[in-house]
Design a protein around this motif. Sequence first.
Motif, mmCIF file in Angstrom:
data_model
loop_
_atom_site.group_PDB
_atom_site.id
_atom_site.type_symbol
_atom_site.label_atom_id
_atom_site.label_comp_id
_atom_site.label_asym_id
_atom_site.label_seq_id
_atom_site.Cartn_x
_atom_site.Cartn_y
_atom_site.Cartn_z
ATOM 1 N N UNK A 25 0.821 -1.214 0.000
ATOM 2 C CA UNK A 25 0.000 0.000 0.000
ATOM 3 C C UNK A 25 0.854 1.262 0.000
ATOM 4 N N UNK A 26 1.957 1.229 0.732
ATOM 5 C CA UNK A 26 2.855 2.384 0.762
ATOM 6 C C UNK A 26 3.454 2.611 -0.623
ATOM 7 N N UNK A 27 3.811 1.526 -1.308
ATOM 8 C CA UNK A 27 4.334 1.652 -2.672
ATOM 9 C C UNK A 27 3.308 2.314 -3.587
ATOM 10 N N UNK A 28 2.059 1.907 -3.466
ATOM 11 C CA UNK A 28 1.009 2.462 -4.318
ATOM 12 C C UNK A 28 0.801 3.949 -4.052
ATOM 13 N N UNK A 29 0.779 4.332 -2.794
ATOM 14 C CA UNK A 29 0.604 5.747 -2.450
ATOM 15 C C UNK A 29 1.823 6.550 -2.907
ATOM 16 N N UNK A 30 3.015 5.999 -2.733
ATOM 17 C CA UNK A 30 4.220 6.693 -3.179
ATOM 18 C C UNK A 30 4.161 6.963 -4.681
ATOM 19 N N UNK A 31 3.737 5.987 -5.444
ATOM 20 C CA UNK A 31 3.651 6.152 -6.896
ATOM 21 C C UNK A 31 2.722 7.310 -7.258
ATOM 22 N N UNK A 32 1.651 7.478 -6.502
ATOM 23 C CA UNK A 32 0.707 8.573 -6.769
ATOM 24 C C UNK A 32 1.266 9.930 -6.371
ATOM 25 N N UNK A 34 4.461 10.883 -5.669
ATOM 26 C CA UNK A 34 5.769 11.297 -6.177
ATOM 27 C C UNK A 34 5.710 11.742 -7.633
ATOM 28 N N UNK A 35 4.743 11.186 -8.374
ATOM 29 C CA UNK A 35 4.631 11.493 -9.805
ATOM 30 C C UNK A 35 5.988 11.345 -10.479
ATOM 31 N N UNK A 36 6.739 10.382 -10.025
ATOM 32 C CA UNK A 36 8.128 10.235 -10.424
ATOM 33 C C UNK A 36 8.409 8.774 -10.750
ATOM 34 N N UNK A 37 8.701 8.485 -11.987
ATOM 35 C CA UNK A 37 8.967 7.117 -12.382
ATOM 36 C C UNK A 37 10.364 6.658 -11.980
ATOM 37 N N UNK A 38 11.185 7.545 -11.513
ATOM 38 C CA UNK A 38 12.563 7.202 -11.189
ATOM 39 C C UNK A 38 12.820 6.920 -9.730
ATOM 40 N N UNK A 39 11.787 6.576 -8.962
ATOM 41 C CA UNK A 39 11.979 6.262 -7.553
ATOM 42 C C UNK A 39 10.993 5.189 -7.135
ATOM 43 N N UNK A 40 11.358 4.460 -6.078
ATOM 44 C CA UNK A 40 10.533 3.348 -5.621
ATOM 45 C C UNK A 40 10.763 3.105 -4.135
ATOM 46 N N UNK A 41 9.703 2.743 -3.439
ATOM 47 C CA UNK A 41 9.817 2.354 -2.037
ATOM 48 C C UNK A 41 10.525 1.003 -1.987
ATOM 49 N N UNK A 42 11.593 0.929 -1.207
ATOM 50 C CA UNK A 42 12.332 -0.326 -1.107
ATOM 51 C C UNK A 42 12.278 -0.950 0.283
ATOM 52 N N UNK A 43 11.878 -0.157 1.288
ATOM 53 C CA UNK A 43 11.804 -0.717 2.632
ATOM 54 C C UNK A 43 10.920 0.149 3.507
ATOM 55 N N UNK A 44 10.307 -0.475 4.502
ATOM 56 C CA UNK A 44 9.526 0.221 5.517
ATOM 57 C C UNK A 44 9.721 -0.531 6.819
ATOM 58 N N UNK A 45 10.363 0.144 7.775
ATOM 59 C CA UNK A 45 10.682 -0.513 9.039
ATOM 60 C C UNK A 45 10.753 0.531 10.144
ATOM 61 N N UNK A 46 10.142 0.247 11.252
ATOM 62 C CA UNK A 46 10.183 1.113 12.435
ATOM 63 C C UNK A 46 9.797 2.551 12.113
ATOM 64 N N UNK A 47 8.775 2.734 11.284
ATOM 65 C CA UNK A 47 8.293 4.060 10.960
ATOM 66 C C UNK A 47 9.091 4.810 9.918
ATOM 67 N N UNK A 68 7.464 17.869 2.239
ATOM 68 C CA UNK A 68 6.165 17.800 1.549
ATOM 69 C C UNK A 68 5.794 16.349 1.280
ATOM 70 N N UNK A 69 6.749 15.570 0.787
ATOM 71 C CA UNK A 69 6.497 14.165 0.487
ATOM 72 C C UNK A 69 6.170 13.377 1.753
ATOM 73 N N UNK A 70 6.880 13.671 2.841
ATOM 74 C CA UNK A 70 6.607 13.004 4.110
ATOM 75 C C UNK A 70 5.198 13.304 4.596
ATOM 76 N N UNK A 71 4.791 14.555 4.525
ATOM 77 C CA UNK A 71 3.437 14.928 4.965
ATOM 78 C C UNK A 71 2.373 14.234 4.129
ATOM 79 N N UNK A 72 2.618 14.104 2.839
ATOM 80 C CA UNK A 72 1.668 13.410 1.962
ATOM 81 C C UNK A 72 1.567 11.931 2.337
ATOM 82 N N UNK A 73 2.690 11.299 2.613
ATOM 83 C CA UNK A 73 2.663 9.899 3.046
ATOM 84 C C UNK A 73 1.951 9.748 4.383
ATOM 85 N N UNK A 74 2.184 10.697 5.284
ATOM 86 C CA UNK A 74 1.580 10.624 6.616
ATOM 87 C C UNK A 74 0.067 10.789 6.582
#
Length: 90
Positions: A25-32, A34-47, A68-74
């Motif tokens: 789910x985090x990967x899906x939200x990041x894709x929306x 970031x609007x950036x095809x050159x980045x990807x979520x690779x890990x999520x641990x301890x917040x 800004x990106x952190x606030x959008x994810x949060x």
Amino acid sequence: MDPIKDIISEVMGRMSSSTGGSFYNIQAVWAKISKDQGSKVVDFKDGCVIICADSSLRLVKLNLNREVLLKELQKEFPSIIRINFKVGSI
């Protein structure tokens, strides 16, 4: 056929759903957001979400927009407290 690293990432993400949001789910939200095809979520641990960028130039751009990106994810995943970026293959 998906590369083994993508399959492992998805399985691990599904297993981490108790941490406040599944990896998938985090990967899906990041894709929306970031609007950036050159980045990807690779890990999520301890917040902390770790994002891999495909170039150092993109890394600089992401770091400039970190807050800004952190606030959008949060908005979707309040358990995320930090976001880190690194360069690597995506």
